[in-house]
Design an enzyme around this catalytic site. Sequence first.
Site, mmCIF file in Angstrom:
data_model
loop_
_atom_site.group_PDB
_atom_site.id
_atom_site.type_symbol
_atom_site.label_atom_id
_atom_site.label_comp_id
_atom_site.label_asym_id
_atom_site.label_seq_id
_atom_site.Cartn_x
_atom_site.Cartn_y
_atom_site.Cartn_z
ATOM 1 N N ASN A 7 0.875 -1.172 0.000
ATOM 2 C CA ASN A 7 0.000 0.000 0.000
ATOM 3 C C ASN A 7 0.911 1.221 0.000
ATOM 4 O O ASN A 7 1.530 1.552 1.009
ATOM 5 C CB ASN A 7 -0.918 0.005 1.226
ATOM 6 C CG ASN A 7 -1.866 1.187 1.258
ATOM 7 O OD1 ASN A 7 -1.493 2.311 0.969
ATOM 8 N ND2 ASN A 7 -3.110 0.940 1.636
ATOM 9 N N ASN A 9 0.168 4.423 -0.419
ATOM 10 C CA ASN A 9 -0.381 5.669 0.122
ATOM 11 C C ASN A 9 -0.116 6.845 -0.822
ATOM 12 O O ASN A 9 0.362 7.892 -0.419
ATOM 13 C CB ASN A 9 0.205 5.965 1.502
ATOM 14 C CG ASN A 9 -0.526 7.105 2.204
ATOM 15 O OD1 ASN A 9 -1.657 7.428 1.861
ATOM 16 N ND2 ASN A 9 0.126 7.714 3.181
ATOM 17 N N GLU A 34 -3.914 1.842 -3.148
ATOM 18 C CA GLU A 34 -4.107 3.245 -2.782
ATOM 19 C C GLU A 34 -3.180 4.146 -3.605
ATOM 20 O O GLU A 34 -2.400 4.935 -3.068
ATOM 21 C CB GLU A 34 -3.894 3.467 -1.280
ATOM 22 C CG GLU A 34 -4.647 4.680 -0.778
ATOM 23 C CD GLU A 34 -4.617 4.827 0.737
ATOM 24 O OE1 GLU A 34 -5.230 5.773 1.233
ATOM 25 O OE2 GLU A 34 -3.991 3.987 1.418
ATOM 26 N N TYR A 141 -7.734 -3.620 -2.663
ATOM 27 C CA TYR A 141 -7.647 -2.636 -1.585
ATOM 28 C C TYR A 141 -9.029 -2.582 -0.937
ATOM 29 O O TYR A 141 -9.930 -1.911 -1.426
ATOM 30 C CB TYR A 141 -7.240 -1.268 -2.142
ATOM 31 C CG TYR A 141 -7.287 -0.146 -1.134
ATOM 32 C CD1 TYR A 141 -6.824 -0.322 0.166
ATOM 33 C CD2 TYR A 141 -7.788 1.105 -1.477
ATOM 34 C CE1 TYR A 141 -6.861 0.699 1.092
ATOM 35 C CE2 TYR A 141 -7.836 2.142 -0.559
ATOM 36 C CZ TYR A 141 -7.374 1.939 0.723
ATOM 37 O OH TYR A 141 -7.427 2.952 1.645
ATOM 38 N N ASP A 182 -4.145 -4.790 0.714
ATOM 39 C CA ASP A 182 -4.537 -4.196 1.992
ATOM 40 C C ASP A 182 -5.954 -4.671 2.311
ATOM 41 O O ASP A 182 -6.919 -4.195 1.732
ATOM 42 C CB ASP A 182 -4.473 -2.667 1.877
ATOM 43 C CG ASP A 182 -4.814 -1.985 3.197
ATOM 44 O OD1 ASP A 182 -5.166 -2.682 4.170
ATOM 45 O OD2 ASP A 182 -4.754 -0.737 3.248
ATOM 46 N N ASN A 184 -7.346 -4.437 5.327
ATOM 47 C CA ASN A 184 -7.895 -3.455 6.264
ATOM 48 C C ASN A 184 -8.542 -4.083 7.494
ATOM 49 O O ASN A 184 -9.439 -3.497 8.109
ATOM 50 C CB ASN A 184 -8.908 -2.529 5.560
ATOM 51 C CG ASN A 184 -8.393 -1.107 5.460
ATOM 52 O OD1 ASN A 184 -7.748 -0.600 6.375
ATOM 53 N ND2 ASN A 184 -8.661 -0.449 4.343
ATOM 54 N N ASP A 301 2.710 4.815 4.980
ATOM 55 C CA ASP A 301 2.358 4.376 6.327
ATOM 56 C C ASP A 301 2.191 2.860 6.395
ATOM 57 O O ASP A 301 1.885 2.316 7.450
ATOM 58 C CB ASP A 301 1.082 5.077 6.816
ATOM 59 C CG ASP A 301 -0.075 4.910 5.857
ATOM 60 O OD1 ASP A 301 0.165 4.453 4.717
ATOM 61 O OD2 ASP A 301 -1.209 5.244 6.228
ATOM 62 N N HIS A 302 2.385 2.180 5.265
ATOM 63 C CA HIS A 302 2.417 0.716 5.194
ATOM 64 C C HIS A 302 3.807 0.283 4.763
ATOM 65 O O HIS A 302 4.577 1.060 4.185
ATOM 66 C CB HIS A 302 1.400 0.193 4.177
ATOM 67 C CG HIS A 302 -0.033 0.407 4.554
ATOM 68 N ND1 HIS A 302 -0.888 -0.616 4.886
ATOM 69 C CD2 HIS A 302 -0.757 1.552 4.640
ATOM 70 C CE1 HIS A 302 -2.081 -0.111 5.160
ATOM 71 N NE2 HIS A 302 -2.033 1.203 5.002
#
Length: 552
Positions: A7, A9, A34, A141, A182, A184, A301-302
């Site tokens: 991911n 971001n 993402e 995602y 991802d 989630n 952030d991943h």
Amino acid sequence: MKIVSWNINGIRAFKNGIKKALDSFDADIICVQETKVTRDLLDERTAVVDGYNSYFSFSRGRSGYSGVATFCKDTATPFAAEEGLTGLLANLGDAVGCYGDHCAFSAEELQSLDSEGRAVITQHKFMRGEGSETLTVINVYCPRADPEKPERKLFKLQFYKLLQSRAETIEGLGSHVIVLGDINTSHRPIDHCDPDDVDNFDDNPGRKWLDTFLFGSAENGNEGEVEDSESSPKCMAGGKFVDTFRHFHPTRANAFTCWSMRTGARQTNYGTRIDYIFGSRSLVEKSFLSADIMPEVEGSDHCPVWAQLSCTLMPSPKCPSLCTRYMPEFAGRQQKLSRFFVQVSEQQNFSRNTAESLPGSQEAEEIRENVSPTAVRMSVGQKRPSDGPPDASAFKGKRSKQVKTANKPQGSLLAFFKLKPSSEILSSQSLMPSAKPANSSSPNSEEIHKNPEIHKPKPNDVTDHSVTRTMLTDCLTEVREEAEETRLNTEGQGCQDEIQIKATSHQETKDSKKGKCPDFWKAVLRGPPQPPLSKRESTIKQCQQWDLTGKT
């Protein structure tokens, strides 16, 4: 074979160049989530990478949101590729197929589930032993359930249900399947930094779904050890897919893939593991060699996750039509030019009106979820424009059609390139100056001597603009008709009748418009004004006017 999921971001994560980042993974298939880019904002450097072929899915209703992409090395080119999970966005020529039963979903739900650009499916062939087998990679995602919006929680569960139906259908028809991306949802307490701080951790609907999707997902982590009691949720551990990381590292703690950027939680490893590589049971048991996470890789952030298999991919000789290199904006000069002559969609206008830069933090962006998953600006049932190999016949315009529309003020742009030089037009027209009105006042010689500028023509002396444009249009039309007649004279013996008809029509039109062009040039180029009258001539003229009115 090596496969990577990350991911990112936002596509800005590739700060040093996307090719350099892809090469650093040394993987055959790299799946990213993402991307936060829509089709109108996708640049060629990102879409067409040397040595790779890529497949994108974009959000239809929002710019800078969601989006996934799969990059395959040219040595791992897929045989089929498809956008979405429902089949509504698929090209029939080289789609993956195997859509399963959609009776549990309404038509509106199916359109909504594929409207946010959350899935890309590629299908490959690989050698194992003496024969070839099929491998399907589903890059997803999954949505985030916003606690303040109950409809997003339902949307997430519906997406899980659709993903499981599609993956199990493909696996049931003989293909090995890898689901990665991802998801989630952190599955077990070991996958969360502080599970005790989460209310009803095991009762989370996303975790319950993972229990049904994964095989051997009992809390103790041992495959196949499932309680006999039907009342226990742990008995729901008979799924068809395996969490490859836990397959190789069943008890490793503090192995997280996502951290909050607001609090700098990555420095203290206060995160969760929500990025996975799931594989069908037979594939994991026979072909997977290892799987792990890459927390040292920054930029998002991943962190990326990867897996390695003991098989060799067989590349397809031709990329599927979903490949970005077939998009008209990236396929060549002629196709790029054609985009300037088509109407821009509402979604593209909406995207251009947003900020040029893409959003930064995933959390800051995902807090502002869509108000309603059914409010889709663009119908996902429509296929993307020209998603396939370019057809050369589509760019062979007929010259005769362009010429026929040239006699209209808003005709083909090509007709305006047939104008004769302005010197020829001027030489063929009479440039007589217009007469000065009788009631206009003329400056005398003394005024001219004192102020020479008064004798110069003013720019505002030109006639009304609307009349000028009308006359200019008539002149241009006549010139284009003459060019048409010249072209017809070169068509050959088979067009003699058409030449005669065109010439007769042209002559009648020319006769009816005779005199318009000279009037136009007289109005535009008025020439120098009449010389001023002397005092004697002015006195005589006044006496003549008085005599005509009966005055003495």
